[in-house]
Design a protein around this motif. Structure first.
Motif, PDB file in Angstrom:
ATOM      1  N   ALA A 252       0.336 -11.827 -41.991  1.00 52.87           N
ATOM      2  CA  ALA A 252       0.126 -10.906 -40.932  1.00 52.87           C
ATOM      3  C   ALA A 252      -1.057 -10.200 -41.136  1.00 52.87           C
ATOM      4  O   ALA A 252      -1.193  -9.630 -42.410  1.00 52.87           O
ATOM      5  CB  ALA A 252       1.518 -10.308 -40.747  1.00 52.87           C
TER       6      ALA A 252
ATOM      7  N   ARG B 234       7.985 -19.150 -39.420  1.00 52.86           N
ATOM      8  CA  ARG B 234       8.616 -17.747 -39.566  1.00 52.86           C
ATOM      9  C   ARG B 234       8.553 -17.021 -40.814  1.00 52.86           C
ATOM     10  O   ARG B 234       8.256 -15.964 -40.993  1.00 52.86           O
ATOM     11  CB  ARG B 234      10.208 -17.909 -39.148  1.00 52.86           C
ATOM     12  CG  ARG B 234      10.457 -17.621 -37.779  1.00 52.86           C
ATOM     13  CD  ARG B 234      11.802 -17.521 -37.529  1.00 52.86           C
ATOM     14  NE  ARG B 234      12.577 -18.600 -37.792  1.00 52.86           N
ATOM     15  CZ  ARG B 234      12.791 -19.623 -37.068  1.00 52.86           C
ATOM     16  NH1 ARG B 234      12.246 -19.801 -35.811  1.00 52.86           N
ATOM     17  NH2 ARG B 234      13.620 -20.659 -37.518  1.00 52.86           N
TER      18      ARG B 234
ATOM     19  N   VAL C 142       5.133 -15.716 -41.635  1.00 58.43           N
ATOM     20  CA  VAL C 142       4.611 -14.358 -41.172  1.00 58.43           C
ATOM     21  C   VAL C 142       4.486 -13.330 -41.824  1.00 58.43           C
ATOM     22  O   VAL C 142       2.962 -12.956 -41.895  1.00 58.43           O
ATOM     23  CB  VAL C 142       5.659 -14.066 -39.593  1.00 58.43           C
ATOM     24  CG1 VAL C 142       4.874 -12.659 -39.318  1.00 58.43           C
ATOM     25  CG2 VAL C 142       5.381 -15.036 -38.707  1.00 58.43           C
TER      26      VAL C 142
ATOM     27  N   ASP D  22       4.575 -13.455 -34.460  1.00 53.47           N
ATOM     28  CA  ASP D  22       5.773 -12.700 -34.299  1.00 53.47           C
ATOM     29  C   ASP D  22       5.730 -12.124 -32.649  1.00 53.47           C
ATOM     30  O   ASP D  22       4.933 -12.632 -31.977  1.00 53.47           O
ATOM     31  CB  ASP D  22       5.699 -11.278 -35.290  1.00 53.47           C
ATOM     32  CG  ASP D  22       4.595 -10.735 -35.120  1.00 53.47           C
ATOM     33  OD1 ASP D  22       3.825 -10.572 -34.353  1.00 53.47           O
ATOM     34  OD2 ASP D  22       4.278 -10.112 -36.210  1.00 53.47           O
ATOM     35  N   SER D  23       6.283 -11.325 -32.510  1.00 48.58           N
ATOM     36  CA  SER D  23       6.231 -11.032 -30.846  1.00 48.58           C
ATOM     37  C   SER D  23       4.930 -10.353 -30.588  1.00 48.58           C
ATOM     38  O   SER D  23       4.793 -10.304 -29.400  1.00 48.58           O
ATOM     39  CB  SER D  23       7.532  -9.886 -30.710  1.00 48.58           C
ATOM     40  OG  SER D  23       7.534  -8.895 -31.450  1.00 48.58           O
ATOM     41  N   ASP D  24       4.192  -9.716 -31.307  1.00 45.31           N
ATOM     42  CA  ASP D  24       2.733  -8.964 -31.071  1.00 45.31           C
ATOM     43  C   ASP D  24       1.987  -9.990 -31.249  1.00 45.31           C
ATOM     44  O   ASP D  24       0.904 -10.087 -30.265  1.00 45.31           O
ATOM     45  CB  ASP D  24       2.708  -8.138 -32.225  1.00 45.31           C
ATOM     46  CG  ASP D  24       3.745  -7.046 -31.863  1.00 45.31           C
ATOM     47  OD1 ASP D  24       4.234  -6.822 -31.137  1.00 45.31           O
ATOM     48  OD2 ASP D  24       4.215  -6.214 -33.166  1.00 45.31           O
TER      49      ASP D  24
END
Ligand code: SME
Length: 161
Positions: free
Chosen positions: A148, A141, A144, A110-112
């Motif tokens: 995560a 996707r 995630v 993800d963005s992090d």
């Protein structure tokens, strides 16, 4: 008809499967649906090392790959899908099987954080096109939330997968 990887993820979430049950079903579905996917595996990032989780295909000695090494480590470092049409021409490639000719590695991120990646080897040259890439990025996707971990998982670097 066989269940697709996306269908397997949705079903796993609906039915409350464990992370590993979902990952097993994803590698299964991907390999079953694609005759050119000779080896399909999911590596999960533990600290700065990619650790092999569920896979289909021949066993590999490369069960732990540092970020930055090989095609797998490259995808984790750059956060981008890497598609290598001929692994024999790529000095970064780490050989798992002498029969492998092409490889695609799709980060799960993800963005992090990067949490892991889907790694696929084919015995055919240039086995992966933009459709493969798009489908695999969609699968990544959806994975995630399954893989995560808080803080990108760095605090669980020594946990057993
Ligand atoms: N070829 C990978 C190593 C993993 S095996 O394909 C299973 C690489 O170059 O990183």
């Amino acid at each position: 008809m066989n269940e697709t990887a996306l269908e397997a993820i949705y079903r796993g979430i609906r039915e409350g499967w464990s992370r590993d049950q979902i990952l097993e079903s994803v590698v299964d579905a991907l390999q079953t649906a694609n005759p050119k996917y000779h080896w399909v595996g999911i590596y999960l990032l533990m600290s700065d090392t990619l650790v092999l989780g569920p896979y289909r295909g021949k066993p590999t000695v490369h069960t732990r790959i540092p970020v930055g090494e090989g095609i797998c480590g490259l995808a984790a470092r750059t956060r981008e899908t890497v598609n290598v049409p001929d692994v024999r021409q790529d000095p970064r490639y780490i050989a798992c099987s002498l029969e492998t000719r092409s490889e695609i590695v799709v980060p799960i991120l993800d963005s992090d954080c990067v949490y892991g990646e889907i790694d696929i080897d084919s015995n055919d040259e240039a086995a992966f096109d933009d459709t493969d890439r798009e489908q695999l990025e969609e699968v990544a996707r959806l994975l995630v939330p399954i893989v995560a971990k808080p803080g990108c998982g760095k605090e669980s670097a020594h946990a057993h997968l």
